[in-house]
Write a protein that holds these residues in place. Sequence first.
Motif, PDB file in Angstrom:
ATOM      1  N   LYS A  38       9.244   0.626  -9.161  1.00 43.33           N
ATOM      2  CA  LYS A  38       8.302   0.358  -8.064  1.00 43.33           C
ATOM      3  C   LYS A  38       7.266  -0.683  -8.475  1.00 43.33           C
ATOM      4  O   LYS A  38       6.878  -1.530  -7.668  1.00 43.33           O
ATOM      5  N   ARG A  39       6.834  -0.641  -9.741  1.00 40.55           N
ATOM      6  CA  ARG A  39       5.866  -1.633 -10.231  1.00 40.55           C
ATOM      7  C   ARG A  39       6.472  -3.033 -10.221  1.00 40.55           C
ATOM      8  O   ARG A  39       5.782  -4.007  -9.912  1.00 40.55           O
ATOM      9  N   VAL A  40       7.746  -3.124 -10.571  1.00 41.85           N
ATOM     10  CA  VAL A  40       8.423  -4.430 -10.530  1.00 41.85           C
ATOM     11  C   VAL A  40       8.456  -4.949  -9.096  1.00 41.85           C
ATOM     12  O   VAL A  40       8.169  -6.123  -8.845  1.00 41.85           O
ATOM     13  N   GLY A  41       8.796  -4.076  -8.159  1.00 44.71           N
ATOM     14  CA  GLY A  41       8.816  -4.479  -6.763  1.00 44.71           C
ATOM     15  C   GLY A  41       7.452  -4.966  -6.293  1.00 44.71           C
ATOM     16  O   GLY A  41       7.352  -5.985  -5.591  1.00 44.71           O
ATOM     17  N   GLN A  42       6.399  -4.265  -6.709  1.00 44.97           N
ATOM     18  CA  GLN A  42       5.047  -4.672  -6.344  1.00 44.97           C
ATOM     19  C   GLN A  42       4.684  -6.001  -6.984  1.00 44.97           C
ATOM     20  O   GLN A  42       4.040  -6.856  -6.366  1.00 44.97           O
ATOM     21  N   TYR A  43       5.124  -6.191  -8.231  1.00 46.15           N
ATOM     22  CA  TYR A  43       4.880  -7.457  -8.933  1.00 46.15           C
ATOM     23  C   TYR A  43       5.509  -8.625  -8.167  1.00 46.15           C
ATOM     24  O   TYR A  43       4.873  -9.660  -7.957  1.00 46.15           O
ATOM     25  N   PHE A  44       6.760  -8.456  -7.749  1.00 44.91           N
ATOM     26  CA  PHE A  44       7.423  -9.521  -6.994  1.00 44.91           C
ATOM     27  C   PHE A  44       6.651  -9.828  -5.703  1.00 44.91           C
ATOM     28  O   PHE A  44       6.473 -10.996  -5.336  1.00 44.91           O
ATOM     29  N   GLN A  45       6.174  -8.787  -5.040  1.00 45.40           N
ATOM     30  CA  GLN A  45       5.390  -9.001  -3.816  1.00 45.40           C
ATOM     31  C   GLN A  45       4.090  -9.737  -4.133  1.00 45.40           C
ATOM     32  O   GLN A  45       3.734 -10.702  -3.446  1.00 45.40           O
ATOM     33  N   ASP A  46       3.383  -9.272  -5.165  1.00 48.49           N
ATOM     34  CA  ASP A  46       2.090  -9.875  -5.516  1.00 48.49           C
ATOM     35  C   ASP A  46       2.241 -11.348  -5.904  1.00 48.49           C
ATOM     36  O   ASP A  46       1.360 -12.166  -5.618  1.00 48.49           O
TER      37      ASP A  46
END
Length: 197
Positions: A38-46
């Motif tokens: 989930k953190r990776v997904g958020q990183y890609f979004q950010d």
Amino acid sequence: MAKTLYLMRHGQTLFNRLKRIQGACDSPLTEQGIASAKRVGQYFQDQQISFDHAYCSTQERASDTLELVTKMPYERLKGIKEWGFGVFEGESEVLNPQPDPVRHNHGDFFLQYGGENDRQVQARVVRTLTKVMERPNHQQVLAVSHAGAIHMFLQKWLTAEEIKQRGIYLGNCAVLKFSFADGQFAFQSIKNWDEQA
């Protein structure tokens, strides 16, 4: 114009935590593995990193990771599944052999036990990801695979010494960035979220 491949290792699984050889068998993601994905997904979004296509291996830990990273549709590919370790599947990692001093990996060791060797794994992963990146409208691609498969892919484009010098470590949820042009991949960078494999 060069294309971009983001090649990601799946999140931590129960077998990773128990230090068991996983290979072609599977085990579920742990709470840590889920959180890291989930953190990776958020990183890609950010970072406003988006993908036109997404892929993962046919193994559940890879598809579960991908579904936590992005909600976009994806395709499963047998060619990027983990190294097959034969009868060593599910056994303790202490049974892994020392790396072949010339090939800097497991070499031919697992062939005698019904598994694959390094060259077989490398050939199928390189062939599969090359075909993916040569598809039309594939400019920025995400693919979720496994430590052994990714390591063999990386060894195609960097020497063992270069990998060591750059301090490349394939932790769970590690994301490697490659450029792709004229049938060749070039390693760009790596980002790790978990300290332990």
